[in-house]
Design an enzyme around this catalytic site. Structure first.
Site, PDB file in Angstrom:
ATOM      1  CB  THR A 137      38.503  36.924  46.775  1.00 54.64           C
ATOM      2  OG1 THR A 137      37.660  36.798  47.927  1.00 54.64           O
ATOM      3  CG2 THR A 137      38.860  35.540  46.275  1.00 54.64           C
TER       4      THR A 137
ATOM      5  N   GLY B 105      14.574  37.894  38.293  1.00 53.60           N
ATOM      6  CA  GLY B 105      13.399  37.536  37.499  1.00 53.60           C
ATOM      7  C   GLY B 105      13.588  36.190  36.819  1.00 53.60           C
TER       8      GLY B 105
ATOM      9  CG  ASP C 180      24.369  44.949  29.332  1.00 53.35           C
ATOM     10  OD1 ASP C 180      24.164  44.666  30.530  1.00 53.35           O
ATOM     11  OD2 ASP C 180      24.498  46.115  28.911  1.00 53.35           O
ATOM     12  CB  VAL C 181      22.911  40.484  33.163  1.00 53.37           C
ATOM     13  CG1 VAL C 181      23.545  39.200  32.673  1.00 53.37           C
ATOM     14  CG2 VAL C 181      23.831  41.230  34.117  1.00 53.37           C
TER      15      VAL C 181
ATOM     16  CE1 TYR D 216      31.449  46.236  43.231  1.00 56.61           C
ATOM     17  CE2 TYR D 216      32.265  46.722  45.440  1.00 56.61           C
ATOM     18  CZ  TYR D 216      32.036  45.820  44.409  1.00 56.61           C
ATOM     19  OH  TYR D 216      32.383  44.498  44.580  1.00 56.61           O
TER      20      TYR D 216
ATOM     21  NE  ARG E 203      39.908  43.312  41.481  1.00 58.08           N
ATOM     22  CZ  ARG E 203      38.947  42.412  41.313  1.00 58.08           C
ATOM     23  NH1 ARG E 203      38.162  42.094  42.305  1.00 58.08           N
ATOM     24  NH2 ARG E 203      38.761  41.828  40.143  1.00 58.08           N
TER      25      ARG E 203
ATOM     26  CG  PHE F 205      39.265  36.921  39.850  1.00 49.67           C
ATOM     27  CD1 PHE F 205      40.126  35.820  39.850  1.00 49.67           C
ATOM     28  CD2 PHE F 205      39.020  37.580  41.062  1.00 49.67           C
ATOM     29  CE1 PHE F 205      40.716  35.376  41.035  1.00 49.67           C
ATOM     30  CE2 PHE F 205      39.607  37.146  42.240  1.00 49.67           C
ATOM     31  CZ  PHE F 205      40.446  36.044  42.227  1.00 49.67           C
TER      32      PHE F 205
ATOM     33  CG  ASN G 166      28.797  43.211  29.472  1.00 47.48           C
ATOM     34  OD1 ASN G 166      29.613  42.828  30.302  1.00 47.48           O
ATOM     35  ND2 ASN G 166      28.188  44.387  29.557  1.00 47.48           N
TER      36      ASN G 166
HETATM   37  P1  NAD Z   1      35.589  40.748  37.372  1.00 45.65           P
HETATM   38  O1  NAD Z   1      35.599  42.141  36.867  1.00 45.65           O
HETATM   39  O2  NAD Z   1      36.752  39.872  37.019  1.00 45.65           O
HETATM   40  O3  NAD Z   1      34.274  39.982  36.927  1.00 45.65           O
HETATM   41  C1  NAD Z   1      33.049  40.622  36.709  1.00 45.65           C
HETATM   42  C2  NAD Z   1      32.451  40.093  35.413  1.00 45.65           C
HETATM   43  O4  NAD Z   1      31.157  40.671  35.208  1.00 45.65           O
HETATM   44  C3  NAD Z   1      33.300  40.447  34.188  1.00 45.65           C
HETATM   45  O5  NAD Z   1      33.544  39.301  33.409  1.00 45.65           O
HETATM   46  C4  NAD Z   1      32.444  41.459  33.441  1.00 45.65           C
HETATM   47  O6  NAD Z   1      32.677  41.473  32.048  1.00 45.65           O
HETATM   48  C5  NAD Z   1      31.050  40.995  33.830  1.00 45.65           C
HETATM   49  N1  NAD Z   1      30.012  42.039  33.680  1.00 45.65           N
HETATM   50  C6  NAD Z   1      30.033  43.312  34.172  1.00 45.65           C
HETATM   51  N2  NAD Z   1      28.909  43.951  33.829  1.00 45.65           N
HETATM   52  C7  NAD Z   1      28.156  43.069  33.116  1.00 45.65           C
HETATM   53  C8  NAD Z   1      26.881  43.144  32.472  1.00 45.65           C
HETATM   54  N3  NAD Z   1      26.142  44.257  32.506  1.00 45.65           N
HETATM   55  N4  NAD Z   1      26.412  42.043  31.835  1.00 45.65           N
HETATM   56  C9  NAD Z   1      27.139  40.900  31.790  1.00 45.65           C
HETATM   57  N5  NAD Z   1      28.351  40.779  32.369  1.00 45.65           N
HETATM   58  C10 NAD Z   1      28.852  41.850  33.021  1.00 45.65           C
HETATM   59  O7  NAD Z   1      35.442  40.854  38.962  1.00 45.65           O
HETATM   60  P2  NAD Z   1      35.429  39.692  40.077  1.00 45.65           P
HETATM   61  O8  NAD Z   1      36.479  39.998  41.066  1.00 45.65           O
HETATM   62  O9  NAD Z   1      35.401  38.355  39.446  1.00 45.65           O
HETATM   63  O10 NAD Z   1      34.038  39.986  40.789  1.00 45.65           O
HETATM   64  C11 NAD Z   1      32.893  39.192  40.519  1.00 45.65           C
HETATM   65  C12 NAD Z   1      31.769  39.559  41.470  1.00 45.65           C
HETATM   66  O11 NAD Z   1      32.185  39.356  42.827  1.00 45.65           O
HETATM   67  C13 NAD Z   1      31.319  41.026  41.364  1.00 45.65           C
HETATM   68  O12 NAD Z   1      29.909  41.075  41.500  1.00 45.65           O
HETATM   69  C14 NAD Z   1      31.996  41.677  42.559  1.00 45.65           C
HETATM   70  O13 NAD Z   1      31.271  42.791  43.015  1.00 45.65           O
HETATM   71  C15 NAD Z   1      31.995  40.544  43.576  1.00 45.65           C
HETATM   72  N6  NAD Z   1      33.082  40.726  44.561  1.00 45.65           N
HETATM   73  C16 NAD Z   1      34.358  40.412  44.265  1.00 45.65           C
HETATM   74  C17 NAD Z   1      35.353  40.602  45.224  1.00 45.65           C
HETATM   75  C18 NAD Z   1      36.795  40.215  44.986  1.00 45.65           C
HETATM   76  O14 NAD Z   1      37.617  40.383  45.897  1.00 45.65           O
HETATM   77  N7  NAD Z   1      37.181  39.675  43.851  1.00 45.65           N
HETATM   78  C19 NAD Z   1      35.019  41.138  46.478  1.00 45.65           C
HETATM   79  C20 NAD Z   1      33.694  41.482  46.722  1.00 45.65           C
HETATM   80  C21 NAD Z   1      32.723  41.248  45.767  1.00 45.65           C
HETATM   81  N1  UDP Z   2      46.077  50.196  47.272  1.00 44.05           N
HETATM   82  C1  UDP Z   2      47.365  50.692  47.300  1.00 44.05           C
HETATM   83  N2  UDP Z   2      48.053  50.762  46.112  1.00 44.05           N
HETATM   84  C2  UDP Z   2      47.538  50.339  44.931  1.00 44.05           C
HETATM   85  C3  UDP Z   2      46.210  49.818  44.919  1.00 44.05           C
HETATM   86  C4  UDP Z   2      45.508  49.766  46.112  1.00 44.05           C
HETATM   87  O1  UDP Z   2      47.896  51.074  48.350  1.00 44.05           O
HETATM   88  O2  UDP Z   2      48.242  50.434  43.898  1.00 44.05           O
HETATM   89  C5  UDP Z   2      45.340  50.138  48.542  1.00 44.05           C
HETATM   90  C6  UDP Z   2      43.951  50.804  48.493  1.00 44.05           C
HETATM   91  O3  UDP Z   2      44.063  52.166  48.810  1.00 44.05           O
HETATM   92  C7  UDP Z   2      43.205  50.018  49.543  1.00 44.05           C
HETATM   93  C8  UDP Z   2      43.829  48.617  49.489  1.00 44.05           C
HETATM   94  O4  UDP Z   2      45.069  48.778  48.822  1.00 44.05           O
HETATM   95  O5  UDP Z   2      43.448  50.578  50.826  1.00 44.05           O
HETATM   96  C9  UDP Z   2      42.981  47.602  48.731  1.00 44.05           C
HETATM   97  O6  UDP Z   2      42.641  48.173  47.494  1.00 44.05           O
HETATM   98  P1  UDP Z   2      41.879  47.369  46.342  1.00 44.05           P
HETATM   99  O7  UDP Z   2      41.796  48.296  45.175  1.00 44.05           O
HETATM  100  O8  UDP Z   2      42.525  46.064  46.118  1.00 44.05           O
HETATM  101  O9  UDP Z   2      40.415  47.062  46.890  1.00 44.05           O
HETATM  102  P2  UDP Z   2      39.463  47.624  48.047  1.00 44.05           P
HETATM  103  O10 UDP Z   2      39.700  46.719  49.193  1.00 44.05           O
HETATM  104  O11 UDP Z   2      39.806  49.050  48.387  1.00 44.05           O
HETATM  105  O12 UDP Z   2      38.114  47.483  47.458  1.00 44.05           O
END
Ligand code: NAD
Ligand code: UDP
Length: 321
Positions: free
Chosen positions: A185, A112, A66-67, A155, A196, A21, A42
């Site tokens: 986000t 690295g 796979d990183v 996590y 989510r 995403f 991956n």
């Molecule tokens: P996402 O699951 O859509 O994207 C994560 C991507 O990482 C995926 O495409 C997945 O295939 C890839 N991936 C996972 N393990 C891998 C590996 N070992 N090697 C190569 N690729 C791998 O999730 P996202 O919401 O886009 O999140 C992206 C990053 O942002 C993550 O590090 C997440 O922790 C961080 N983040 C996102 C949010 C949010 O609200 N979206 C909030 C906090 C942190």
């Molecule tokens: N949540 C919910 N119903 C759902 C999914 C999530 O009430 O079907 C709640 C969850 O318990 C949390 C908040 O929504 O309090 C945000 O959850 P999310 O999984 O989006 O991410 P988080 O902020 O917990 O990492």
């Protein structure tokens, strides 16, 4: 492309998790800034579909890797954006070991790579490093309240380790590192069934299913639209900051309020159904964005009402196809 970039003046950015995403939106932004972009993924929780629109772009390359394994990339690299990691609680609860490995071994490998290329490194960290926070809103100097052995620990602790090793590479090896702490986000290209709350409630409302509010819905989150987040990431990547920076939208709401907003915006007969609150679910979450405002001149611009309608429209089209 990777064979011939050594002498090019065009910046080259690697985005791990680039088919996810956020990674796919970062790739779009970097390309629009004139970078070459190599996405390494991956497809554990992401999909090539997220970058299918870039398939014919000569400045874009997608590598299936796979990183957590050594990252071998020839030629120069200017930036490494390390975004690979499952991010949805449902995903990381199903993939605990992969989540710990990508946060630890994956971050080590990505650092690295940045060190060997003299590249800027930017870590996607998270508001989850604050755990179930005891101070509110959260400022970057708060150390957090995380249960290391609870289900979310895989996590939260992976990201806390990732921050620690990033600072160690900065202090010990002089790598130019940045850490962004991302708060919830949302936007187009989230997976409809990733669990989510944003895709969950929109998907349920579009299907006429009950909206599953966990607990009594009094827990809060603060939702940031993806284009605002990406702008913060880009600004931070250009800055001299090495300390973590919160990027998120301070507009806070309860999950029950959020459900009611979705019911008001989607034409649906869905009702609310209460389900048990998952273990260690944070009770509140809201970023203090003072550091981002002061240091990189960033604040969110997209109001919730606008971003959520964009996202509903995206999922409406997805479910029609
Ligand atoms: P996402 O699951 O859509 O994207 C994560 C991507 O990482 C995926 O495409 C997945 O295939 C890839 N991936 C996972 N393990 C891998 C590996 N070992 N090697 C190569 N690729 C791998 O999730 P996202 O919401 O886009 O999140 C992206 C990053 O942002 C993550 O590090 C997440 O922790 C961080 N983040 C996102 C949010 C949010 O609200 N979206 C909030 C906090 C942190
Ligand atoms: N949540 C919910 N119903 C759902 C999914 C999530 O009430 O079907 C709640 C969850 O318990 C949390 C908040 O929504 O309090 C945000 O959850 P999310 O999984 O989006 O991410 P988080 O902020 O917990 O990492």
């Amino acid at each position: 492309m990777s064979e011939s970039n050594e002498s090019s003046d065009q910046p080259l950015s690697i985005v791990t998790g680039g088919a996810g995403f956020l990674g796919s939106h970062i790739a779009d932004r970097l390309l629009s800034e004139g970078h070459k972009v190599v996405a390494i993924d991956n497809f554990l929780t992401g999909s090539p579909d997220n970058v299918a629109h870039l398939a014919d772009n000569p400045d874009f390359e997608l590598i299936d890797h796979d990183v957590t394994k050594y990252i071998d990339f020839p030629g120069k690299v200017d930036h490494v954006f390390h975004f690979a990691s499952p991010a949805s609680p449902m995903d990381y609860l199903e993939l605990p070991i992969q989540t710990l490995k990508v946060g630890s071994l994956g971050t080590h490998n990505a650092l690295g790579l940045a060190k060997s290329k003299g590249a800027v490194f930017l870590l996607a960290s998270t508001s989850e490093v604050y755990g179930d926070p005891k101070i509110h809103p959260q400022t970057e100097d708060y150390w957090g309240n995380v249960n290391p052995i609870g289900p979310r620990g895989v996590y939260d602790e992976a990201k806390r380790f990732a921050e620690a090793i990033t600072m160690a590479y900065h202090r010990s090896h002089g790598v130019d590192t940045k850490i962004i702490r991302i708060f919830n986000t949302y936007g187009p290209r989230m997976r409809l069934h990733d669990g989510r709350v944003v895709p969950a409630f929109i998907g349920q409302a579009l299907d006429g299913e009950p909206l599953t509010v966990f607990g009594d819905g009094s827990q809060t989150r603060s939702f940031c639209y993806v284009s605002d987040l990406v702008d913060g990431i880009f600004r931070l990547s250009q800055s001299d900051l090495h300390e973590p920076v919160n990027i998120g939208n301070p507009r806070e709401m309860t999950i029950l309020e959020f459900a009611e907003k979705i019911l008001a915006l989607v034409d649906t007969d869905s009702k609310i159904e209460y389900k048990p609150l998952p273990e260690d679910d944070p009770k509140v979450r809201q970023p203090n964005i003072g550091r981002a405002q002061a240091e990189i001149g960033w604040e969110p611009r997209i109001p919730f009402e606008e971003g959520i309608v964009e996202t509903i429209n995206y999922f409406t089209k997805k479910t029609e196809n």
